[in-house]
Design a protein around this motif. Structure first.
Motif, PDB file in Angstrom:
ATOM      1  N   VAL A  96      64.446  50.162  39.360  1.00 43.40           N
ATOM      2  CA  VAL A  96      65.495  51.047  39.860  1.00 43.40           C
ATOM      3  C   VAL A  96      65.908  50.678  41.287  1.00 43.40           C
ATOM      4  O   VAL A  96      67.097  50.703  41.620  1.00 43.40           O
ATOM      5  CB  VAL A  96      65.037  52.530  39.778  1.00 43.40           C
ATOM      6  CG1 VAL A  96      66.020  53.450  40.477  1.00 43.40           C
ATOM      7  CG2 VAL A  96      64.868  52.936  38.328  1.00 43.40           C
ATOM      8  N   GLU A  97      64.943  50.310  42.138  1.00 40.57           N
ATOM      9  CA  GLU A  97      65.274  49.951  43.518  1.00 40.57           C
ATOM     10  C   GLU A  97      66.181  48.719  43.568  1.00 40.57           C
ATOM     11  O   GLU A  97      67.120  48.665  44.355  1.00 40.57           O
ATOM     12  CB  GLU A  97      64.010  49.724  44.355  1.00 40.57           C
ATOM     13  CG  GLU A  97      63.249  51.005  44.677  1.00 40.57           C
ATOM     14  CD  GLU A  97      62.308  51.435  43.567  1.00 40.57           C
ATOM     15  OE1 GLU A  97      62.025  50.637  42.645  1.00 40.57           O
ATOM     16  OE2 GLU A  97      61.851  52.589  43.604  1.00 40.57           O
ATOM     17  N   TRP A  98      65.866  47.719  42.735  1.00 42.24           N
ATOM     18  CA  TRP A  98      66.743  46.539  42.675  1.00 42.24           C
ATOM     19  C   TRP A  98      68.142  46.935  42.214  1.00 42.24           C
ATOM     20  O   TRP A  98      69.142  46.510  42.792  1.00 42.24           O
ATOM     21  CB  TRP A  98      66.178  45.484  41.726  1.00 42.24           C
ATOM     22  CG  TRP A  98      65.189  44.555  42.337  1.00 42.24           C
ATOM     23  CD1 TRP A  98      63.856  44.464  42.034  1.00 42.24           C
ATOM     24  CD2 TRP A  98      65.426  43.571  43.349  1.00 42.24           C
ATOM     25  NE1 TRP A  98      63.259  43.490  42.804  1.00 42.24           N
ATOM     26  CE2 TRP A  98      64.199  42.926  43.616  1.00 42.24           C
ATOM     27  CE3 TRP A  98      66.553  43.171  44.062  1.00 42.24           C
ATOM     28  CZ2 TRP A  98      64.076  41.902  44.545  1.00 42.24           C
ATOM     29  CZ3 TRP A  98      66.426  42.165  44.999  1.00 42.24           C
ATOM     30  CH2 TRP A  98      65.206  41.541  45.233  1.00 42.24           C
ATOM     31  N   LEU A  99      68.215  47.727  41.162  1.00 42.58           N
ATOM     32  CA  LEU A  99      69.518  48.124  40.628  1.00 42.58           C
ATOM     33  C   LEU A  99      70.312  48.933  41.647  1.00 42.58           C
ATOM     34  O   LEU A  99      71.534  48.765  41.766  1.00 42.58           O
ATOM     35  CB  LEU A  99      69.343  48.896  39.318  1.00 42.58           C
ATOM     36  CG  LEU A  99      68.709  48.080  38.177  1.00 42.58           C
ATOM     37  CD1 LEU A  99      68.482  48.968  36.959  1.00 42.58           C
ATOM     38  CD2 LEU A  99      69.525  46.860  37.834  1.00 42.58           C
ATOM     39  N   ASN A 100      69.640  49.779  42.408  1.00 40.60           N
ATOM     40  CA  ASN A 100      70.325  50.531  43.465  1.00 40.60           C
ATOM     41  C   ASN A 100      70.866  49.599  44.538  1.00 40.60           C
ATOM     42  O   ASN A 100      71.991  49.774  45.023  1.00 40.60           O
ATOM     43  CB  ASN A 100      69.385  51.568  44.080  1.00 40.60           C
ATOM     44  CG  ASN A 100      69.130  52.735  43.160  1.00 40.60           C
ATOM     45  OD1 ASN A 100      69.923  53.020  42.254  1.00 40.60           O
ATOM     46  ND2 ASN A 100      68.017  53.414  43.361  1.00 40.60           N
ATOM     47  N   LEU A 101      70.070  48.598  44.919  1.00 43.38           N
ATOM     48  CA  LEU A 101      70.532  47.617  45.918  1.00 43.38           C
ATOM     49  C   LEU A 101      71.758  46.868  45.395  1.00 43.38           C
ATOM     50  O   LEU A 101      72.748  46.695  46.108  1.00 43.38           O
ATOM     51  CB  LEU A 101      69.410  46.636  46.243  1.00 43.38           C
ATOM     52  CG  LEU A 101      69.705  45.625  47.342  1.00 43.38           C
ATOM     53  CD1 LEU A 101      68.453  45.362  48.168  1.00 43.38           C
ATOM     54  CD2 LEU A 101      70.212  44.320  46.783  1.00 43.38           C
ATOM     55  N   PHE A 102      71.706  46.436  44.133  1.00 44.40           N
ATOM     56  CA  PHE A 102      72.838  45.715  43.550  1.00 44.40           C
ATOM     57  C   PHE A 102      74.079  46.587  43.466  1.00 44.40           C
ATOM     58  O   PHE A 102      75.188  46.136  43.747  1.00 44.40           O
ATOM     59  CB  PHE A 102      72.477  45.163  42.170  1.00 44.40           C
ATOM     60  CG  PHE A 102      71.366  44.138  42.198  1.00 44.40           C
ATOM     61  CD1 PHE A 102      71.155  43.327  43.313  1.00 44.40           C
ATOM     62  CD2 PHE A 102      70.535  43.975  41.114  1.00 44.40           C
ATOM     63  CE1 PHE A 102      70.136  42.394  43.333  1.00 44.40           C
ATOM     64  CE2 PHE A 102      69.511  43.034  41.116  1.00 44.40           C
ATOM     65  CZ  PHE A 102      69.314  42.245  42.235  1.00 44.40           C
ATOM     66  N   ARG A 103      73.898  47.848  43.114  1.00 47.19           N
ATOM     67  CA  ARG A 103      75.038  48.763  43.061  1.00 47.19           C
ATOM     68  C   ARG A 103      75.618  48.961  44.459  1.00 47.19           C
ATOM     69  O   ARG A 103      76.834  48.912  44.650  1.00 47.19           O
ATOM     70  CB  ARG A 103      74.623  50.114  42.469  1.00 47.19           C
ATOM     71  CG  ARG A 103      75.817  51.058  42.320  1.00 47.19           C
ATOM     72  CD  ARG A 103      75.461  52.407  41.731  1.00 47.19           C
ATOM     73  NE  ARG A 103      74.570  52.299  40.604  1.00 47.19           N
ATOM     74  CZ  ARG A 103      73.409  52.967  40.509  1.00 47.19           C
ATOM     75  NH1 ARG A 103      73.018  53.773  41.450  1.00 47.19           N
ATOM     76  NH2 ARG A 103      72.640  52.827  39.454  1.00 47.19           N
ATOM     77  N   GLU A 104      74.752  49.181  45.438  1.00 47.50           N
ATOM     78  CA  GLU A 104      75.203  49.412  46.813  1.00 47.50           C
ATOM     79  C   GLU A 104      76.033  48.246  47.340  1.00 47.50           C
ATOM     80  O   GLU A 104      77.001  48.446  48.072  1.00 47.50           O
ATOM     81  CB  GLU A 104      73.993  49.626  47.719  1.00 47.50           C
ATOM     82  CG  GLU A 104      74.342  49.822  49.179  1.00 47.50           C
ATOM     83  CD  GLU A 104      73.112  49.930  50.073  1.00 47.50           C
ATOM     84  OE1 GLU A 104      73.292  49.787  51.297  1.00 47.50           O
ATOM     85  OE2 GLU A 104      71.998  50.148  49.566  1.00 47.50           O
ATOM     86  N   HIS A 105      75.655  47.023  46.972  1.00 45.21           N
ATOM     87  CA  HIS A 105      76.338  45.835  47.497  1.00 45.21           C
ATOM     88  C   HIS A 105      77.260  45.169  46.474  1.00 45.21           C
ATOM     89  O   HIS A 105      77.726  44.056  46.704  1.00 45.21           O
ATOM     90  CB  HIS A 105      75.303  44.833  48.006  1.00 45.21           C
ATOM     91  CG  HIS A 105      74.552  45.330  49.183  1.00 45.21           C
ATOM     92  ND1 HIS A 105      75.099  45.392  50.446  1.00 45.21           N
ATOM     93  CD2 HIS A 105      73.294  45.839  49.296  1.00 45.21           C
ATOM     94  CE1 HIS A 105      74.205  45.886  51.288  1.00 45.21           C
ATOM     95  NE2 HIS A 105      73.104  46.174  50.611  1.00 45.21           N
ATOM     96  N   SER A 106      77.522  45.852  45.372  1.00 44.97           N
ATOM     97  CA  SER A 106      78.405  45.345  44.311  1.00 44.97           C
ATOM     98  C   SER A 106      78.005  43.938  43.851  1.00 44.97           C
ATOM     99  O   SER A 106      78.828  43.037  43.766  1.00 44.97           O
ATOM    100  CB  SER A 106      79.861  45.347  44.780  1.00 44.97           C
ATOM    101  OG  SER A 106      80.262  46.645  45.121  1.00 44.97           O
ATOM    102  N   VAL A 107      76.734  43.767  43.563  1.00 48.54           N
ATOM    103  CA  VAL A 107      76.208  42.493  43.087  1.00 48.54           C
ATOM    104  C   VAL A 107      76.218  42.496  41.561  1.00 48.54           C
ATOM    105  O   VAL A 107      75.644  43.388  40.935  1.00 48.54           O
ATOM    106  CB  VAL A 107      74.758  42.266  43.592  1.00 48.54           C
ATOM    107  CG1 VAL A 107      74.179  40.972  43.037  1.00 48.54           C
ATOM    108  CG2 VAL A 107      74.717  42.274  45.118  1.00 48.54           C
ATOM    109  N   SER A 108      76.897  41.513  40.973  1.00 49.84           N
ATOM    110  CA  SER A 108      76.856  41.394  39.514  1.00 49.84           C
ATOM    111  C   SER A 108      75.539  40.731  39.119  1.00 49.84           C
ATOM    112  O   SER A 108      74.991  39.919  39.864  1.00 49.84           O
ATOM    113  CB  SER A 108      78.057  40.602  38.997  1.00 49.84           C
ATOM    114  OG  SER A 108      78.042  39.290  39.506  1.00 49.84           O
ATOM    115  N   VAL A 109      75.029  41.107  37.952  1.00 48.25           N
ATOM    116  CA  VAL A 109      73.719  40.637  37.519  1.00 48.25           C
ATOM    117  C   VAL A 109      73.844  39.915  36.192  1.00 48.25           C
ATOM    118  O   VAL A 109      74.381  40.461  35.227  1.00 48.25           O
ATOM    119  CB  VAL A 109      72.718  41.814  37.377  1.00 48.25           C
ATOM    120  CG1 VAL A 109      71.360  41.326  36.905  1.00 48.25           C
ATOM    121  CG2 VAL A 109      72.591  42.573  38.694  1.00 48.25           C
ATOM    122  N   GLY A 110      73.343  38.668  36.163  1.00 50.12           N
ATOM    123  CA  GLY A 110      73.249  37.916  34.922  1.00 50.12           C
ATOM    124  C   GLY A 110      71.777  37.783  34.566  1.00 50.12           C
ATOM    125  O   GLY A 110      70.943  37.511  35.442  1.00 50.12           O
TER     126      GLY A 110
END
Length: 139
Positions: free
Chosen positions: A116-130
């Motif tokens: 969840v912490e990683w996903l929150n960081l990615f959401r906060e910085h608009s990082v797409s995930v593959g």
């Protein structure tokens, strides 16, 4: 064929931020191949290298009239770099390029360390995930 307007062009840059992996795929060309030089190379990209890459990316974008660039954070397994590294790298790269060039981020990961912490960081910085569907046969 007409040229794409400079405000519509996007260049992709791949940064190998982690030179190690947390799974042991039998088919891995990097860690199972004859070249074992990875063992003596740094396991993580330094922030100095991140900054240097950021300046080169900005220089390239400026030279070629790019308004947007996409930076893919890659590895080995990039999540091994840790959340503080990602937070700092993303902020640093954006500060080098802004406001002239918009930096979008993506990550390619095996997903094993996602939480969840990683996903929150990615959401906060608009990082797409593959997600790479990799792993040993048992996985």
């Amino acid at each position: 064929m007409s040229e794409i307007p400079s405000d519509r062009r996007v260049q992709v840059f791949l940064l190998k931020v982690a030179a190690r992996c947390n799974i042991d795929c039998t088919y891995c060309y990097e860690y199972r191949g004859a070249d074992t030089s990875w063992r003596t190379n740094p396991s993580l990209m330094s922030m100095d290298v991140v900054a240097s890459a950021g300046h080169r990316i900005f220089e390239h974008a400026s030279t070629h009239g790019l308004r947007k660039v996409h930076v893919i954070l890659h590895g080995g397994e990039p999540l091994l770099a840790g959340r503080p590294f990602f937070e700092q790298a993303i902020r640093h790269l954006r500060s080098i390029c802004s406001p002239e060039v918009t930096v979008q981020f993506g990550i390619q990961t095996n997903g094993v360390l996602l939480d969840v912490e990683w996903l929150n960081l990615f959401r906060e910085h608009s990082v797409s995930v593959g997600i790479s569907i990799d792993g040993p046969r048992a996985a």
